[in-house]
Design a protein around this motif. Structure first.
Motif, PDB file in Angstrom:
ATOM      1  N   PRO A 159       0.805  -1.227   0.000  1.00 33.84           N
ATOM      2  CA  PRO A 159       0.000   0.000   0.000  1.00 33.84           C
ATOM      3  C   PRO A 159       0.839   1.280   0.000  1.00 33.84           C
ATOM      4  CG  PRO A 159      -0.664  -1.481   1.785  1.00 33.84           C
ATOM      5  CD  PRO A 159       0.600  -2.034   1.209  1.00 33.84           C
ATOM      6  N   SER A 160       0.212   2.377  -0.401  1.00 31.10           N
ATOM      7  CA  SER A 160       0.897   3.677  -0.386  1.00 31.10           C
ATOM      8  C   SER A 160      -0.120   4.794  -0.560  1.00 31.10           C
ATOM      9  CB  SER A 160       1.899   3.750  -1.538  1.00 31.10           C
ATOM     10  OG  SER A 160       2.344   5.072  -1.726  1.00 31.10           O
ATOM     11  N   LEU A 161       0.133   5.912   0.084  1.00 30.80           N
ATOM     12  CA  LEU A 161      -0.601   7.148  -0.210  1.00 30.80           C
ATOM     13  C   LEU A 161       0.375   8.139  -0.848  1.00 30.80           C
ATOM     14  CD1 LEU A 161      -3.054   9.088   2.130  1.00 30.80           C
ATOM     15  CD2 LEU A 161      -1.359  10.262   0.759  1.00 30.80           C
ATOM     16  N   ARG A 162       1.395   8.541  -0.070  1.00 33.52           N
ATOM     17  CA  ARG A 162       2.318   9.586  -0.512  1.00 33.52           C
ATOM     18  C   ARG A 162       3.136   9.186  -1.738  1.00 33.52           C
ATOM     19  NH1 ARG A 162       0.810  10.216   4.436  1.00 33.52           N
ATOM     20  NH2 ARG A 162       0.941   7.961   4.383  1.00 33.52           N
ATOM     21  N   LEU A 216      13.627   7.874  -1.861  1.00 32.64           N
ATOM     22  CA  LEU A 216      12.863   9.079  -2.224  1.00 32.64           C
ATOM     23  C   LEU A 216      12.412   9.817  -0.966  1.00 32.64           C
ATOM     24  CD1 LEU A 216      10.706   7.739  -5.186  1.00 32.64           C
ATOM     25  CD2 LEU A 216      12.346   9.620  -5.316  1.00 32.64           C
ATOM     26  N   GLN A 217      12.068   9.042   0.078  1.00 36.28           N
ATOM     27  CA  GLN A 217      11.687   9.676   1.348  1.00 36.28           C
ATOM     28  C   GLN A 217      12.884  10.425   1.930  1.00 36.28           C
ATOM     29  OE1 GLN A 217       8.535   9.660   3.037  1.00 36.28           O
ATOM     30  NE2 GLN A 217       9.641  11.291   4.081  1.00 36.28           N
ATOM     31  N   SER A 218      14.034   9.768   1.923  1.00 38.77           N
ATOM     32  CA  SER A 218      15.228  10.391   2.529  1.00 38.77           C
ATOM     33  C   SER A 218      15.652  11.637   1.757  1.00 38.77           C
ATOM     34  CB  SER A 218      16.393   9.408   2.557  1.00 38.77           C
ATOM     35  OG  SER A 218      15.999   8.187   3.092  1.00 38.77           O
ATOM     36  N   HIS A 245       8.661  13.179  10.572  1.00 39.63           N
ATOM     37  CA  HIS A 245       8.186  11.791  10.476  1.00 39.63           C
ATOM     38  C   HIS A 245       7.783  11.585   9.015  1.00 39.63           C
ATOM     39  CE1 HIS A 245       5.839   8.157  10.934  1.00 39.63           C
ATOM     40  NE2 HIS A 245       6.230   8.046  12.191  1.00 39.63           N
ATOM     41  N   CYS A 246       8.043  10.380   8.499  1.00 37.73           N
ATOM     42  CA  CYS A 246       7.765  10.149   7.070  1.00 37.73           C
ATOM     43  C   CYS A 246       6.288   9.992   6.781  1.00 37.73           C
ATOM     44  CB  CYS A 246       8.530   8.914   6.599  1.00 37.73           C
ATOM     45  SG  CYS A 246       8.025   7.407   7.458  1.00 37.73           S
ATOM     46  N   LEU A 247       5.472   9.650   7.802  1.00 36.85           N
ATOM     47  CA  LEU A 247       4.049   9.331   7.659  1.00 36.85           C
ATOM     48  C   LEU A 247       3.882   8.031   6.856  1.00 36.85           C
ATOM     49  CD1 LEU A 247       2.473  12.862   6.938  1.00 36.85           C
ATOM     50  CD2 LEU A 247       2.976  11.814   9.161  1.00 36.85           C
ATOM     51  N   PRO A 248       2.862   7.226   7.086  1.00 36.76           N
ATOM     52  CA  PRO A 248       1.794   7.463   8.058  1.00 36.76           C
ATOM     53  C   PRO A 248       2.307   7.319   9.491  1.00 36.76           C
ATOM     54  CG  PRO A 248       1.581   5.258   7.133  1.00 36.76           C
ATOM     55  CD  PRO A 248       2.691   5.924   6.386  1.00 36.76           C
ATOM     56  N   ASN A 273       7.469  17.600  -0.232  1.00 37.97           N
ATOM     57  CA  ASN A 273       8.769  17.466  -0.905  1.00 37.97           C
ATOM     58  C   ASN A 273       8.974  16.105  -1.556  1.00 37.97           C
ATOM     59  OD1 ASN A 273       9.739  20.067  -0.615  1.00 37.97           O
ATOM     60  ND2 ASN A 273      10.554  19.674   1.441  1.00 37.97           N
ATOM     61  N   ARG A 274       8.058  15.166  -1.312  1.00 43.33           N
ATOM     62  CA  ARG A 274       8.148  13.872  -1.998  1.00 43.33           C
ATOM     63  C   ARG A 274       7.973  14.060  -3.512  1.00 43.33           C
ATOM     64  NH1 ARG A 274       7.450   9.056   0.458  1.00 43.33           N
ATOM     65  NH2 ARG A 274       7.930   8.396  -1.670  1.00 43.33           N
ATOM     66  N   THR A 275       7.066  14.957  -3.903  1.00 47.43           N
ATOM     67  CA  THR A 275       6.871  15.230  -5.334  1.00 47.43           C
ATOM     68  C   THR A 275       8.154  15.810  -5.922  1.00 47.43           C
ATOM     69  OG1 THR A 275       4.557  15.713  -4.887  1.00 47.43           O
ATOM     70  CG2 THR A 275       5.416  16.449  -7.005  1.00 47.43           C
TER      71      THR A 275
HETATM   72  N1   CP Z   1       6.090   7.944   3.527  1.00 45.38           N
HETATM   73  C1   CP Z   1       5.592   7.101   2.599  1.00 45.38           C
HETATM   74  O1   CP Z   1       6.306   6.461   1.839  1.00 45.38           O
HETATM   75  O2   CP Z   1       4.225   7.085   2.568  1.00 45.38           O
HETATM   76  P1   CP Z   1       3.357   6.020   1.785  1.00 45.38           P
HETATM   77  O3   CP Z   1       3.668   4.661   2.371  1.00 45.38           O
HETATM   78  O4   CP Z   1       1.929   6.436   2.002  1.00 45.38           O
HETATM   79  O5   CP Z   1       3.731   6.045   0.342  1.00 45.38           O
END
Ligand code: CP
Length: 317
Positions: A46-49, A149-151, A272-275, A300-302
């Protein structure tokens, strides 16, 4: 840069940061770079961001974007070599990666670890297979051991908000959780901070030390408050044990940061990277304060993905 799977794919950290900040000034200035090119985003988890920011990044460059929820919608993939496929798997990753390469100019792939076999997870079975069989650049959308990409987005966030001449003190601290989570975000953040111009340290309970490969010479504290003293940036994240792989050894003290921490450290910025699980990993008082940077990190992920795609499509560094 041929692929983007870790900080080691970046030859020039300062250069890519400058490139990202220039793109931030005018995100739609290069809409023709990705014209008639397709970005394929493959998600086994799963993923949102990651999903939405990667789509947005592709669109900002004029790319077509295809999303495959491979964990649900694709044939089940086989990864072992030379196997007789008479079990539950339907398609070998050799075919999947090669076929996706016919449809896409860049492939992003997300595949979490199973947290059962350390050697297996740390060999990156899914990402390695795509790197081996895809014939187009591969971008990690979070793999078994890293979330580059998060880092990259986290580093951009620190760069944008730090205004003093001295390097900021950045502390990665473990936080509680109900489930055993992967090491990807923590490993990757450590790897990027080691390369960045920051004063970096890690705080985690005994039993939760990260892999030495990712920590290197970084100071590791088992006393959270000692580590967090005078921290400019506090990066909060849970991870399971590396030593007793994928388990959750008992932790004596309460490692969740709440209002008390903010009262004693009013200038600390909270990341925090979220979620995030509110009031388990991080208190409402911090997440709802002006000290939090979590929405800037997500934004900033985009930018991180757009910068990586720009560099893959038209290298300048
Ligand atoms: N931080 C991050 O990668 O979020 P998702 O898992 O929602 O993509």
């Amino acid at each position: 840069m041929k692929n983007f799977t870790s900080v080691h794919d970046i030859k020039n950290i300062k250069g890519i940061l400058s490139k990202a900040l220039a793109i931030k000034q005018d995100p739609f200035s290069n809409k023709s770079l990705g014209q008639n090119k397709t970005l394929g985003l493959v998600f086994l988890n799963p993923s949102l961001r990651t999903r939405l920011s990667s789509q947005q990044a592709g669109w900002n460059l004029g790319m077509h974007v295809q999303v495959l929820n491979a964990g649900q919608d694709a044939w089940t993939w086989e990864f072992s070599e030379g196997t007789v496929m008479d079990g539950s798997t339907t398609e070998h990753v050799k075919e999947a990666a090669r076929v996706l390469s016919r449809y896409c100019d860049v492939i992003g792939i997300r595949a979490f670890p199973l947290l059962q076999d350390r050697e297996e997870d740390y060999s990156e079975p899914v990402l390695s297979a795509f790197l081996k069989y895809a014939t187009v650049p591969v971008v990690s959308l979070e793999s078994a051991t890293r979330h580059p990409l998060q880092s990259f987005a986290d580093l951009i966030t620190i760069e944008q908000t730090w205004k003093e001449a001295r390097p900021p003190k950045v502390v990665l601290t473990w936080a509680p959780h109900t489930k055993a989570l992967p090491h990807c975000v923590a490993n990757s953040f450590s790897e990027w901070m080691i390369k960045a111009d920051v004063d970096f340290s890690i705080a985690n309970p005994i039993g939760y030390d990260l892999s030495p490969e990712f920590v290197q010479d970084t100071p590791v504290y088992h006393d959270q408050m000692e580590a967090l003293k005078d921290a400019d940036y506090v990066y909060v994240k849970n991870w399971s044990s590396f030593e007793q792989y994928g388990t959750m050894p008992p932790v004596e003290k309460d490692w969740m940061l709440g209002e008390d921490f903010l009262l004693k450290n009013p200038s600390a910025r909270i990341m925090h990277c979220l979620p995030v699980r509110r009031n388990l990993e991080l208190g409402d008082a911090l997440l709802d304060s002006n000290n939090q940077l979590v929405y800037e990190q997500a934004a900033n992920r985009t930018l991180a993905m757009q910068t990586v795609l720009s560099e893959l499509l038209s290298p300048t560094l």
